[in-house]
Design a protein around this motif. Structure first.
Motif, PDB file in Angstrom:
ATOM      1  N   VAL A  46       0.901  -1.114  -0.121  1.00  0.00           N
ATOM      2  CA  VAL A  46       0.231  -0.082  -0.023  1.00  0.00           C
ATOM      3  C   VAL A  46       0.898   1.314  -0.078  1.00  0.00           C
ATOM      4  O   VAL A  46       0.514   2.316  -0.654  1.00  0.00           O
ATOM      5  CB  VAL A  46      -0.840   0.109   1.321  1.00  0.00           C
ATOM      6  CG1 VAL A  46      -1.883   1.491   1.339  1.00  0.00           C
ATOM      7  CG2 VAL A  46      -1.780  -1.217   1.206  1.00  0.00           C
ATOM      8  N   ASN A  47       2.098   1.351   0.760  1.00  0.00           N
ATOM      9  CA  ASN A  47       2.639   2.609   0.660  1.00  0.00           C
ATOM     10  C   ASN A  47       3.961   2.322  -0.262  1.00  0.00           C
ATOM     11  O   ASN A  47       4.901   2.997   0.018  1.00  0.00           O
ATOM     12  CB  ASN A  47       3.451   2.513   2.296  1.00  0.00           C
ATOM     13  CG  ASN A  47       4.437   1.509   2.599  1.00  0.00           C
ATOM     14  OD1 ASN A  47       4.186   0.256   2.330  1.00  0.00           O
ATOM     15  ND2 ASN A  47       5.195   1.706   3.494  1.00  0.00           N
ATOM     16  N   THR A 166      -7.876   3.096   1.322  1.00  0.00           N
ATOM     17  CA  THR A 166      -6.803   3.621   2.597  1.00  0.00           C
ATOM     18  C   THR A 166      -7.886   4.145   3.654  1.00  0.00           C
ATOM     19  O   THR A 166      -8.995   4.363   3.739  1.00  0.00           O
ATOM     20  CB  THR A 166      -6.225   4.792   1.969  1.00  0.00           C
ATOM     21  OG1 THR A 166      -6.893   5.808   1.704  1.00  0.00           O
ATOM     22  CG2 THR A 166      -5.322   4.513   0.830  1.00  0.00           C
ATOM     23  N   ARG A 169      -9.618   7.206   2.811  1.00  0.00           N
ATOM     24  CA  ARG A 169     -10.721   7.036   2.075  1.00  0.00           C
ATOM     25  C   ARG A 169     -11.915   6.400   2.673  1.00  0.00           C
ATOM     26  O   ARG A 169     -13.070   6.486   2.516  1.00  0.00           O
ATOM     27  CB  ARG A 169     -10.314   6.332   0.876  1.00  0.00           C
ATOM     28  CG  ARG A 169      -9.492   6.946  -0.051  1.00  0.00           C
ATOM     29  CD  ARG A 169      -8.999   5.854  -1.375  1.00  0.00           C
ATOM     30  NE  ARG A 169      -8.139   6.732  -2.264  1.00  0.00           N
ATOM     31  CZ  ARG A 169      -7.475   6.068  -3.323  1.00  0.00           C
ATOM     32  NH1 ARG A 169      -7.592   4.758  -3.362  1.00  0.00           N
ATOM     33  NH2 ARG A 169      -6.653   7.021  -4.017  1.00  0.00           N
ATOM     34  N   SER A 185      -6.315  -1.856   4.274  1.00  0.00           N
ATOM     35  CA  SER A 185      -5.952  -1.598   3.054  1.00  0.00           C
ATOM     36  C   SER A 185      -5.479  -2.537   2.290  1.00  0.00           C
ATOM     37  O   SER A 185      -5.689  -2.957   1.003  1.00  0.00           O
ATOM     38  CB  SER A 185      -4.748  -0.391   2.989  1.00  0.00           C
ATOM     39  OG  SER A 185      -5.080   0.631   3.591  1.00  0.00           O
ATOM     40  N   VAL A 234      -2.798   2.877  -4.266  1.00  0.00           N
ATOM     41  CA  VAL A 234      -3.379   4.040  -3.784  1.00  0.00           C
ATOM     42  C   VAL A 234      -3.167   5.401  -4.893  1.00  0.00           C
ATOM     43  O   VAL A 234      -3.737   6.190  -4.703  1.00  0.00           O
ATOM     44  CB  VAL A 234      -2.548   4.420  -2.460  1.00  0.00           C
ATOM     45  CG1 VAL A 234      -2.785   3.544  -1.331  1.00  0.00           C
ATOM     46  CG2 VAL A 234      -1.127   4.947  -2.810  1.00  0.00           C
TER      47      VAL A 234
END
Length: 367
Positions: A46-47, A166, A169, A185, A234
């Motif tokens: 995710v990151n 996220t 979101r 996520s 993302v």
């Protein structure tokens, strides 16, 4: 129409020097670039902001060279990045271009065709749900029309980049009184991949429509498309689609073939797809045959049952290294050993994309 594909390396996620060199030499007209698929050296999670870093650099360069606004490029040129170049995998990107040409297609021969499409932006509460599936169906159909492909059998690879949920979101949806499928996520990315796979399967007729329901997600693994490659991240708010197939309406010297991979050791599937394009691995491609390859695209998945051909694997139980990083390195090594090149797009998270515990491989080559 004529398609071209350029496979380019990068020194870091923002390095577009090889693409700039093609523009400078007049080898590639920036106005003809229609899509990018690439591998960056991030963690794939995710990151993983290497994907956004590349997209920013790419859109800036293309805007500068083509004279188009950067916002317009972001809304019309899909840029699909997968993070994670474990093992022998090499950071690289495939630049897809198409141009109108006067040369007539060769009668009876089909050549590489490229179609792209964007779904409308999705609210986070739709990620992984039936509405998500339906948006992907419509986008794949639009991409087929964009490629001029009428017969789904002529489609060999569909790359979808889908949004995920996220924390921010999820909070935004809650403020509107909406509930997301999951606020975690990583789990959201998995649901997005499955929704994308179901959408491709529905659009191409790869599975019975009546069975492709939300209840079947993560349960009925007989439902799959061995032409679907779905990523989630993302950096997008809609579903970006890049569709590759062969069409008699296109000219040029490139074609694409695909095969399912039964599992992470399916060397036969790799050899078979190469054979479909007239390439012989014995056991590795010759330098001349390897030079004919313009792109290799792979989806893979650590077998969820914890065993591979009857022997236990530990990918799912390793708390130090994510299972997707394990499988990308393993399958990437297998395919690279046959191709003789580490510039292979290998993406994990292959739920319902190819056989359960396996995945798919597609190869673009000069014919």
């Amino acid at each position: 129409m004529r398609a071209s594909v350029h496979r380019l390396g990068m020194a870091h996620p923002g390095d577009l020097s090889q693409l700039a060199a093609l523009f400078d030499a007049g080898t590639l007209d920036p106005r003809h670039v229609c899509a990018v698929i690439g591998k960056t050296e991030g963690n794939g999670g995710v990151n993983d902001f290497t994907r956004g870093y590349f997209t920013l650099a790419f859109s800036a360069l293309l805007a500068e060279r083509s004279g188009r606004p950067r916002a317009e490029i972001l809304d019309s040129v899909p840029c699909v990045l997968s993070g994670g170049t474990e093992g022998v995998l090499s950071p690289h990107y495939l630049v897809f271009a198409r141009e109108a040409v006067e040369v007539a297609p060769v009668t009876g021969q089909k050549r590489l065709a490229i179609g792209v499409a964007f779904s409308p932006a999705m609210p986070p509460e739709q990620v992984g749900c039936r509405a998500h599936v339906d948006l992907v169906v419509a986008a794949v159909q639009q991409a087929m029309a964009d490629a001029g492909i009428d017969d789904p059998a002529d489609v060999h690879f569909v790359q979808v980049k889908a949004p995920c949920v996220t924390a921010a979101r999820a909070q935004e949806a809650a403020a509107r009184g909406a509930a997301v499928l999951t606020a975690e996520s990583g789990r959201s990315m998995a649901y997005a991949r499955v929704a994308g796979a179901f959408g491709v399967a529905l659009a191409l007729g790869d599975a019975p429509a009546a069975r492709l329901t939300e209840d079947a997600m993560f349960r009925d693994y007989d439902l799959q498309s061995d032409r679907a490659s779905i990523s989630s991240g993302v950096e997008v708010a809609c579903n970006e689609v890049i569709l590759l197939g062969n069409s008699a309406g296109w000219s040029g010297d490139l074609a694409i073939a695909h095969r399912p991979m039964a599992d992470a050791l399916d060397i036969g599937g790799v050899s078979a797809v190469l054979g479909d394009l007239g390439l012989a691995a014995a056991p590795q491609l010759s330098a001349a045959d390897a030079a004919r390859i313009h792109g290799v695209l792979v989806k893979c998945e650590p077998d969820r049952r914890g065993a591979l051909r009857g022997n236990r694997h530990t990918m799912l139980d390793d708390t130090d290294i994510n299972a997707q990083r394990h499988i990308r390195g393993a399958v990437g090594g297998l395919v690279a050993g046959i191709i003789g090149d580490g510039r292979i797009f290998v993406s994990g998270g292959a739920e319902h994309q190819g056989p359960d515990g396996g995945g798919l491989i597609a190869v673009i080559a000069r014919v």
